[in-house]
Structures are given as structure tokens and as C-alpha cells.
Design a protein around this motif. Sequence first.
Motif, PDB file in Angstrom:
ATOM      1  N   HIS A 252       0.827  -1.217   0.000  1.00 42.11           N
ATOM      2  CA  HIS A 252       0.000   0.000   0.000  1.00 42.11           C
ATOM      3  C   HIS A 252       0.854   1.257   0.000  1.00 42.11           C
ATOM      4  CE1 HIS A 252      -3.865  -1.643  -0.018  1.00 42.11           C
ATOM      5  NE2 HIS A 252      -3.756  -2.289   1.119  1.00 42.11           N
ATOM      6  N   ARG A 253       1.963   1.193   0.729  1.00 43.01           N
ATOM      7  CA  ARG A 253       2.848   2.362   0.757  1.00 43.01           C
ATOM      8  C   ARG A 253       3.397   2.628  -0.640  1.00 43.01           C
ATOM      9  NH1 ARG A 253       5.442   0.046   5.442  1.00 43.01           N
ATOM     10  NH2 ARG A 253       3.720   0.165   6.898  1.00 43.01           N
ATOM     11  N   LYS A 278      -9.699   4.397  -8.368  1.00 41.11           N
ATOM     12  CA  LYS A 278     -10.918   3.652  -8.071  1.00 41.11           C
ATOM     13  C   LYS A 278     -10.676   2.156  -7.884  1.00 41.11           C
ATOM     14  CE  LYS A 278     -15.707   3.301  -9.297  1.00 41.11           C
ATOM     15  NZ  LYS A 278     -16.736   3.587 -10.261  1.00 41.11           N
ATOM     16  N   TYR A 279      -9.753   1.600  -8.671  1.00 42.41           N
ATOM     17  CA  TYR A 279      -9.653   0.130  -8.694  1.00 42.41           C
ATOM     18  C   TYR A 279      -8.367  -0.416  -8.094  1.00 42.41           C
ATOM     19  CZ  TYR A 279     -13.645   0.624 -11.768  1.00 42.41           C
ATOM     20  OH  TYR A 279     -14.864   0.937 -12.266  1.00 42.41           O
ATOM     21  N   TRP A 280      -7.620   0.385  -7.337  1.00 44.13           N
ATOM     22  CA  TRP A 280      -6.348  -0.122  -6.806  1.00 44.13           C
ATOM     23  C   TRP A 280      -6.542  -1.343  -5.933  1.00 44.13           C
ATOM     24  CZ3 TRP A 280      -5.855  -0.575  -1.602  1.00 44.13           C
ATOM     25  CH2 TRP A 280      -6.696   0.219  -0.812  1.00 44.13           C
ATOM     26  N   LYS A 281      -7.738  -1.487  -5.361  1.00 44.44           N
ATOM     27  CA  LYS A 281      -7.965  -2.625  -4.459  1.00 44.44           C
ATOM     28  C   LYS A 281      -7.822  -3.951  -5.185  1.00 44.44           C
ATOM     29  CE  LYS A 281     -10.471  -1.000  -0.524  1.00 44.44           C
ATOM     30  NZ  LYS A 281     -11.736  -0.715   0.090  1.00 44.44           N
ATOM     31  N   GLN A 301     -15.071   2.848 -21.111  1.00 41.22           N
ATOM     32  CA  GLN A 301     -14.490   1.628 -21.682  1.00 41.22           C
ATOM     33  C   GLN A 301     -15.073   0.427 -20.951  1.00 41.22           C
ATOM     34  OE1 GLN A 301     -10.470   3.108 -20.947  1.00 41.22           O
ATOM     35  NE2 GLN A 301      -9.882   1.922 -22.756  1.00 41.22           N
ATOM     36  N   TRP A 302     -15.195  -0.674 -21.629  1.00 41.25           N
ATOM     37  CA  TRP A 302     -15.633  -1.900 -20.969  1.00 41.25           C
ATOM     38  C   TRP A 302     -14.417  -2.786 -20.756  1.00 41.25           C
ATOM     39  CZ3 TRP A 302     -20.484  -3.142 -19.133  1.00 41.25           C
ATOM     40  CH2 TRP A 302     -21.472  -2.177 -19.408  1.00 41.25           C
ATOM     41  N   MET A 303     -14.138  -3.085 -19.460  1.00 43.02           N
ATOM     42  CA  MET A 303     -12.925  -3.843 -19.165  1.00 43.02           C
ATOM     43  C   MET A 303     -13.210  -4.923 -18.132  1.00 43.02           C
ATOM     44  SD  MET A 303     -10.287  -0.697 -18.732  1.00 43.02           S
ATOM     45  CE  MET A 303      -8.676  -1.313 -19.135  1.00 43.02           C
ATOM     46  N   THR A 304     -12.378  -5.974 -18.128  1.00 39.20           N
ATOM     47  CA  THR A 304     -12.458  -6.962 -17.043  1.00 39.20           C
ATOM     48  C   THR A 304     -11.462  -6.550 -15.963  1.00 39.20           C
ATOM     49  OG1 THR A 304     -10.743  -8.335 -17.971  1.00 39.20           O
ATOM     50  CG2 THR A 304     -12.991  -8.842 -18.653  1.00 39.20           C
ATOM     51  N   CYS A 305     -11.549  -7.192 -14.804  1.00 39.44           N
ATOM     52  CA  CYS A 305     -10.627  -6.880 -13.706  1.00 39.44           C
ATOM     53  C   CYS A 305      -9.188  -7.090 -14.148  1.00 39.44           C
ATOM     54  CB  CYS A 305     -10.914  -7.774 -12.508  1.00 39.44           C
ATOM     55  SG  CYS A 305     -12.501  -7.471 -11.781  1.00 39.44           S
ATOM     56  N   MET A 312      -3.006  -0.942 -15.295  1.00 42.46           N
ATOM     57  CA  MET A 312      -2.374  -0.213 -14.185  1.00 42.46           C
ATOM     58  C   MET A 312      -0.888  -0.529 -14.112  1.00 42.46           C
ATOM     59  SD  MET A 312      -4.886  -0.148 -10.907  1.00 42.46           S
ATOM     60  CE  MET A 312      -6.049  -1.451 -11.075  1.00 42.46           C
ATOM     61  N   LEU A 313      -0.575  -1.827 -14.286  1.00 39.70           N
ATOM     62  CA  LEU A 313       0.822  -2.241 -14.146  1.00 39.70           C
ATOM     63  C   LEU A 313       1.674  -1.819 -15.338  1.00 39.70           C
ATOM     64  CD1 LEU A 313       0.385  -5.838 -12.689  1.00 39.70           C
ATOM     65  CD2 LEU A 313       0.735  -3.714 -11.454  1.00 39.70           C
ATOM     66  N   SER A 314       1.038  -1.637 -16.467  1.00 37.05           N
ATOM     67  CA  SER A 314       1.796  -1.347 -17.685  1.00 37.05           C
ATOM     68  C   SER A 314       2.479   0.021 -17.624  1.00 37.05           C
ATOM     69  CB  SER A 314       0.873  -1.421 -18.899  1.00 37.05           C
ATOM     70  OG  SER A 314      -0.044  -0.354 -18.816  1.00 37.05           O
ATOM     71  N   ILE A 315       1.972   0.917 -16.770  1.00 30.79           N
ATOM     72  CA  ILE A 315       2.507   2.275 -16.742  1.00 30.79           C
ATOM     73  C   ILE A 315       3.798   2.368 -15.941  1.00 30.79           C
ATOM     74  CG2 ILE A 315       1.971   4.694 -16.179  1.00 30.79           C
ATOM     75  CD1 ILE A 315       0.032   3.719 -18.236  1.00 30.79           C
ATOM     76  N   ASP A 316       3.830   1.645 -14.802  1.00 29.71           N
ATOM     77  CA  ASP A 316       4.976   1.836 -13.902  1.00 29.71           C
ATOM     78  C   ASP A 316       5.668   0.506 -13.618  1.00 29.71           C
ATOM     79  OD1 ASP A 316       5.900   4.223 -11.900  1.00 29.71           O
ATOM     80  OD2 ASP A 316       6.314   2.214 -11.094  1.00 29.71           O
ATOM     81  N   SER A 317       6.972   0.451 -13.864  1.00 32.79           N
ATOM     82  CA  SER A 317       7.677  -0.825 -13.712  1.00 32.79           C
ATOM     83  C   SER A 317       7.877  -1.198 -12.239  1.00 32.79           C
ATOM     84  CB  SER A 317       9.027  -0.759 -14.424  1.00 32.79           C
ATOM     85  OG  SER A 317       9.794   0.268 -13.838  1.00 32.79           O
TER      86      SER A 317
END
Length: 451
Positions: A252-253, A278-281, A301-305, A312-317
Amino acid sequence: MDFESIKRLGLDHIGIDATTSFESFDPSTTNHTIFIHLLKLDEISCPLCGVVNDYVCTGSRSQILKYSSAVEDNISIKLYRRTFKCKSCGHNFKESNPFTEAKRSTSLHKDMKILEALKGLNLNYTSIAKRFNVSVTYVTNLFDKKVDLNRLPLPEVMCVDEVYSKRLSHHKYCFIIYSPYDRKIIDVVDSRRMNNLIDYFSRIPLAEKNNVKYFSMDLYDNYRDLAKKCFPKAIICADSFHVIKNLSQCFHRIRIHIMKKYGHLKDNNDNYYWLFKKYWKLLTKDSSKLSYKHFETRSNQWMTCREVIDYMLSIDSDLKLAYELLHEYRNFNEKATIDNASEWLDEIILKFQSSHIPEYIPAWKLLLNWRNEIINSFNRHNGYRISNGPMERANLDIKTIFRLSFGSRNFPRMRNRIMYVMNSDSPILYHRKETTNKYRGKPRGKYKKHI
Ligand SMILES: [Zn+2]
């Protein structure tokens, strides 16, 4: 009174005179009263000199008793008892009273129903007193005098934990010993401090302590020291849920750090920022349990979890690495066995260390510190992995009891109540204890009367 009503009221084992006894019920006040005359016994002996059937009948006396039947909590009994005078010694005595103990006005049956109600988790003394139309003091005194529970024998698998209670214990925490396989509270101690606990366990015979094979605990250093000192033969196990909870906190940190890093995107109203907010959980969820449903995001957009997570992961390594490490640990926690846990865990610790994410430093330190105990927790007893899980459930119930007691300070009574409620087969004393556990507060100081 007919036989049906006698049976309904649960009086069929008492020799009552059905022709002269009757019941009355007032619907406006719901007062239910039974007027009872007893059958005359064939043999009446004088309680003083023991002479049989040598008496004169001098009349009768009535008394009011509180009674409960199987279906009704508050019934009054007006009991008429004949009075006798012994011819040989002149002693006056009354017919025996089959409902209560001497000099009591509440029937044994009602006491039993009150004690049964005290087993309820969601009832406190006040609500029970109200239900049975007795005083709160009566209920607490009855409980103190009839319930006095001892510590249960130590089990093979022993879980320990603490529950916070500000007023109940001097040291703010109660220490709970639990047996997960019998689902029983072994004992409640009023302190979790090291020296108090060492003192407590030193009073238990060594043979009994050696019986404990597994000692399961959360990640609290004091309990580990305690286990090493008092249970040298037990295998110490760290609760897996607490490890994951700690790792998730570190994660979380990292997440908050990333949020701040991309804070400027908020002003641009960027999709990434809002998705993340909204969806970090979803990132901390077990990936095998994610739903496959498509849902509509803020940007229509229509997306799955799974797609949201990948985005989300694609932006930051860094975030991607942190996510993968967290889930690698989760996977290890689920799938490792006692045979491969040690190697696998070392590998994971190394990966955490080499990730060079500053927020993960406490995480790998924790894993390193608790390495042996985490590996031990993969041991199985009766087919179940050693864990504090069942105990956490019991702790919730204990907290409910605490909450409903509204800051009670009476530890001995609370200890009895917890064990009485949580252990389904806790016994009731056959004889009433002489003393109660009444809390002795400070003596009242001087006060000025208003003039
Ligand atoms: Zn006599």
C-alpha cells in the motif's frame, strides 16, 4: 386445574393438588399467576425431633415465588403451605417447598433458565434481568455463584492472541489461549506482558506444557520469546494471514507513492489516474478469484478486472515488480509444503531484497526475522495447516461480549463469562459458591450534604 395445564407449566413432577390449584391470566397486564396447593404427604416428620406423623395442622401460609416455564419467562406462583405443630416437641414447621432453595423467592427452574440465557453471546446482564423481571444484581450474583470455570488442559495445538480492552485489564490487553481443534478458549489472562505471562505459565506443570506440540501466534516478538522460554519442545508457527497483511501494508505504501508520482495526471483528467484511484484494491486481491465480468469505467471503456490490473501495471515498472512479488508470496503461501517451503521462501526473500524498492525493506526484514516460524506454519495437524484463523473468529465474538458489557472492569467475571459463552460444554457449579466476584471500587470519599 387440568392435567394439560399442569404439564404445560412443567409442574407434573411436583405433587400439586389439582382440584384446589388454579391459574389466572390477566391479558391487560399479562400477569400470569398460578395458585398452588400441595398434596398432603402420607408421612410428615418433624424437622427438629424427627417424630413421624405426630402433629396438628395449624393452618396455612402463602408466599409468592418467581417461576419460569419452558415457554414463558415470567410467571408468579402463589404457594400455599400448610403449617404444623409437632405434638411431641412443640416445634412449628411448614410443608416443604418444592420450587426453591431455602429463603429464596426465585425458583430453581427460573435460575436455570437465566443461566441458559447467559450463554447467549448477544445478551448482557441488563437485558437478561429485564427479560426475566429480576434485578441486574440478582443475575450477576447468580452467575458468580454458579459459574466458576477453571483453565482447561493445554492442547496439542495452541493459539495465542490478545484482545484490546481499555478498562478490563491493567495493561489494556487480555491474553487469550485458544485450542483451534476443539474450538475452545483454554484461558483468559489479564495481561499480555512478558513477566506476567512467564509467571502464569510457570504455575502450569512441565508435563502439561510439554504436551503442546505447536504454538501458533501472530508476529509479536514477545510471544516468540515466551514460547521459547516456556514451551521449549513446541514448534513455533507464525500465522500466515498476519504475514500477508504486513506485506500488503508495505505494498500500500508503494501504491500511495505511485499515486503521488502520477498526481499531475489528475489535472489532465487522465484515465490512468482515475482507474488507479478507483480500482487499486484489485491489486491486492487474490488473482485467481478475480471476476471475468466486464464493467464500464469512467471513460466509458468496458474492461475486465484482469485488463484493469494489466493496464495499471503497464505504466509503472516499480509497481509491476511490487505487484509480482506480493503475488509470488501469496502463491507460495498457498502452494508450498513443509518439504519445499524453506528453499522457496529463501528464494522469495532474495527477490524482495534485490527489488531495491525502499518500501519493501520492512517486508523482507520481516520475512527474514520470521523465516523459521513461517516455514513451521506449513506443518499440518489432523490435515489442517497450523493457523490462527479459527482464533480470529473467536476473537470477534469476544469483542462482541466486551462491547455489550459497556466497559466492565470486572475481570474475573468477564473471564468466566467469555469461557462460559464460548465453550459450549462449560459446567455449572452444583452448589452455590459463597462469594461473588463483585468489583471492589474505591471507598466513597466524604461528601457535603446540600443545606
Ligand atoms: Zn418435634
